[in-house]
Design an enzyme around this catalytic site. Structure first.
Site, PDB file in Angstrom:
ATOM      1  N   CYS A  82       0.810  -1.224   0.000  1.00  0.00           N
ATOM      2  CA  CYS A  82       0.000   0.000   0.000  1.00  0.00           C
ATOM      3  C   CYS A  82       0.841   1.271   0.000  1.00  0.00           C
ATOM      4  O   CYS A  82       0.536   2.229  -0.720  1.00  0.00           O
ATOM      5  CB  CYS A  82      -0.996  -0.006   1.153  1.00  0.00           C
ATOM      6  SG  CYS A  82      -0.315  -0.321   2.783  1.00  0.00           S
ATOM      7  N   ASP A 263      -7.363   5.720  -1.792  1.00  0.00           N
ATOM      8  CA  ASP A 263      -7.069   4.520  -1.011  1.00  0.00           C
ATOM      9  C   ASP A 263      -6.585   3.408  -1.942  1.00  0.00           C
ATOM     10  O   ASP A 263      -7.310   3.006  -2.856  1.00  0.00           O
ATOM     11  CB  ASP A 263      -8.348   4.090  -0.279  1.00  0.00           C
ATOM     12  CG  ASP A 263      -8.118   2.971   0.714  1.00  0.00           C
ATOM     13  OD1 ASP A 263      -7.060   2.324   0.660  1.00  0.00           O
ATOM     14  OD2 ASP A 263      -9.014   2.736   1.552  1.00  0.00           O
ATOM     15  N   HIS A 265      -6.216   0.291  -1.243  1.00  0.00           N
ATOM     16  CA  HIS A 265      -6.598  -1.032  -0.743  1.00  0.00           C
ATOM     17  C   HIS A 265      -7.765  -1.646  -1.518  1.00  0.00           C
ATOM     18  O   HIS A 265      -8.807  -2.002  -0.968  1.00  0.00           O
ATOM     19  CB  HIS A 265      -6.921  -0.950   0.748  1.00  0.00           C
ATOM     20  CG  HIS A 265      -5.746  -0.551   1.575  1.00  0.00           C
ATOM     21  ND1 HIS A 265      -5.415   0.768   1.804  1.00  0.00           N
ATOM     22  CD2 HIS A 265      -4.800  -1.292   2.183  1.00  0.00           C
ATOM     23  CE1 HIS A 265      -4.318   0.819   2.532  1.00  0.00           C
ATOM     24  NE2 HIS A 265      -3.927  -0.411   2.788  1.00  0.00           N
TER      25      HIS A 265
END
Length: 382
Positions: A82, A263, A265
């Site tokens: 990430c 993000d 993810h």
């Protein structure tokens, strides 16, 4: 390791899926909303805000790519990549701004050759200059084996090294350590002599400036929030690499006391956009753009961050230094960082021209008693 929020085989359907409820990505408030130094009205400029957000490069977890580190290596970065993806996002945005300008916007039908050239540099392939493969393998020299989580400082140092080997990008990265921007160090790095003509000219290499910071012990110290907001308002802003406990995020703007972020993810399949000549390549391009950003309160941010700026010209860098002096140093009770014309005498001198001078100035400082900036305690491994 980081826990993925969701796992998607194809983001294409999600990108266009109908929703009977208005998304809650932009708050309905009258205060200004800032994205990379651009000011919006959160009530009146919803369409423009979302177009701006969607135009940002969104790098996420991928799966089924060529193994990293040999035939038995990693074929996905889910759970550990990430922060590497956040590093890709800030560098990708720097290249977009540098080569296409801050007013360039992406649309699904975009086939701009410069845009595609930039995107290809981040594909999940060994030969791509800024691929997950290159970042992960270069991280070994920073003491991070493949599959281990990076901190904000580590990813900045790795990108600083990689960008030197991609001449087309025409970009230099400076990591300002010890909470100090040293003006003469940066000008020495960015100025280059052009002897192609009879007259000696000094030109400026566009600068991606990264300032790693520790703004608290285990949580964000509220004294720094006002200064952090101001950074998003500078026209040179490239956002903030950081996150919240267990999650690395790329913060691209702010509204009120909230930060707006992309993000990484989401796990998507690996693939190539090439020249967007068929449906598969067009769909793959969509996976690099997030339709809706997310937001969170600044107090929930992890205190380990890296503030980023892009200065395409020396004039923009001089202007940034003045903005920092006027808005952060003179007016904030506790400035985020300092500016110095010369390198402090107590620092160990390291030649800036050395290809291996990854940590070129001084150790990263932090709040007294805080853990080391890039330690595993910065983002807990779960």
């Amino acid at each position: 390791m980081c826990i993925a929020r969701r796992d998607m085989d194809c983001v294409y359907e999600a990108y266009f899926e109908s929703n009977n409820h208005e998304p809650d990505d932009i708050p309905k408030v009258s205060v200004p909303l800032w994205i990379f130094g651009k000011k919006y009205n959160a009530l009146d400029d919803i369409a423009e805000i979302r177009q701006d957000i969607t135009s940002k490069l969104w790098f996420t977890y991928r799966k089924n790519f060529v193994p990293i580190g040999g035939d038995n290596g990693y074929v996905s970065d889910k759970g550990w990549g990430c922060m590497l993806r956040c590093g890709q996002m800030v560098l990708g945005q720097a290249l977009l701004f540098s080569h296409l300008g801050r007013d360039w916007f992406w649309e699904p039908g975009t086939k701009d050759s410069v845009y595609l050239k930039i995107l290809k540099r981040f594909e999940d392939a060994r030969q791509a200059p800024f691929s997950i493969h290159q970042i992960a393998l270069t991280g070994i020299s920073e003491g991070k084996p493949v599959g281990h989580w990076f901190g904000p400082n580590t990813v900045a140092q790795v990108l600083k090294r990689l960008v030197k080997y991609d001449e087309w990008s025409s970009l230099v990265i400076h990591v300002a350590l010890d909470n100090t921007i040293v003006i003469n160090d940066i000008k020495e790095l960015c100025r280059k002599n052009d002897i192609s003509t009879k007259l000696l000219r000094v030109s400026w290499m566009p600068l991606l400036l990264v300032v790693p910071l520790r703004l608290g012990l285990n949580e964000m110290n509220p004294i720094y929030i006002s200064g952090l907001k101001k950074c998003f308002q500078f026209k040179q802003s490239l956002g903030v690499i950081g996150g919240k406990p267990n999650l690395a995020l790329y913060f691209i703007g702010c509204v009120g006391n909230e930060v707006i972020y992309l993000d990484p993810h989401t796990t998507q399949r690996a693939g190539s956009v090439n020249n967007k000549e068929n449906e598969s390549e067009i769909e793959m391009d969509l996976t690099y753009h997030c339709k809706y950003a997310s937001r969170m309160n600044m107090s929930s941010m992890d205190p380990s961050i890296a503030v980023c700026f892009l200065c395409k010209t020396e004039g923009e860098f001089n202007d940034l230094c003045q903005l920092i002096q006027d808005n952060l140093i003179l007016t904030e009770r506790q400035p985020l960082f300092e500016i110095s014309v010369e390198r402090p005498t107590q620092w160990v001198s390291t030649p800036l021209t050395s290809p291996d001078a990854v940590v070129a100035e001084a150790p990263v400082s932090s709040v007294p008693g805080a853990p080391k900036l890039d330690s595993d305690s910065d983002f807990e491994i779960v």
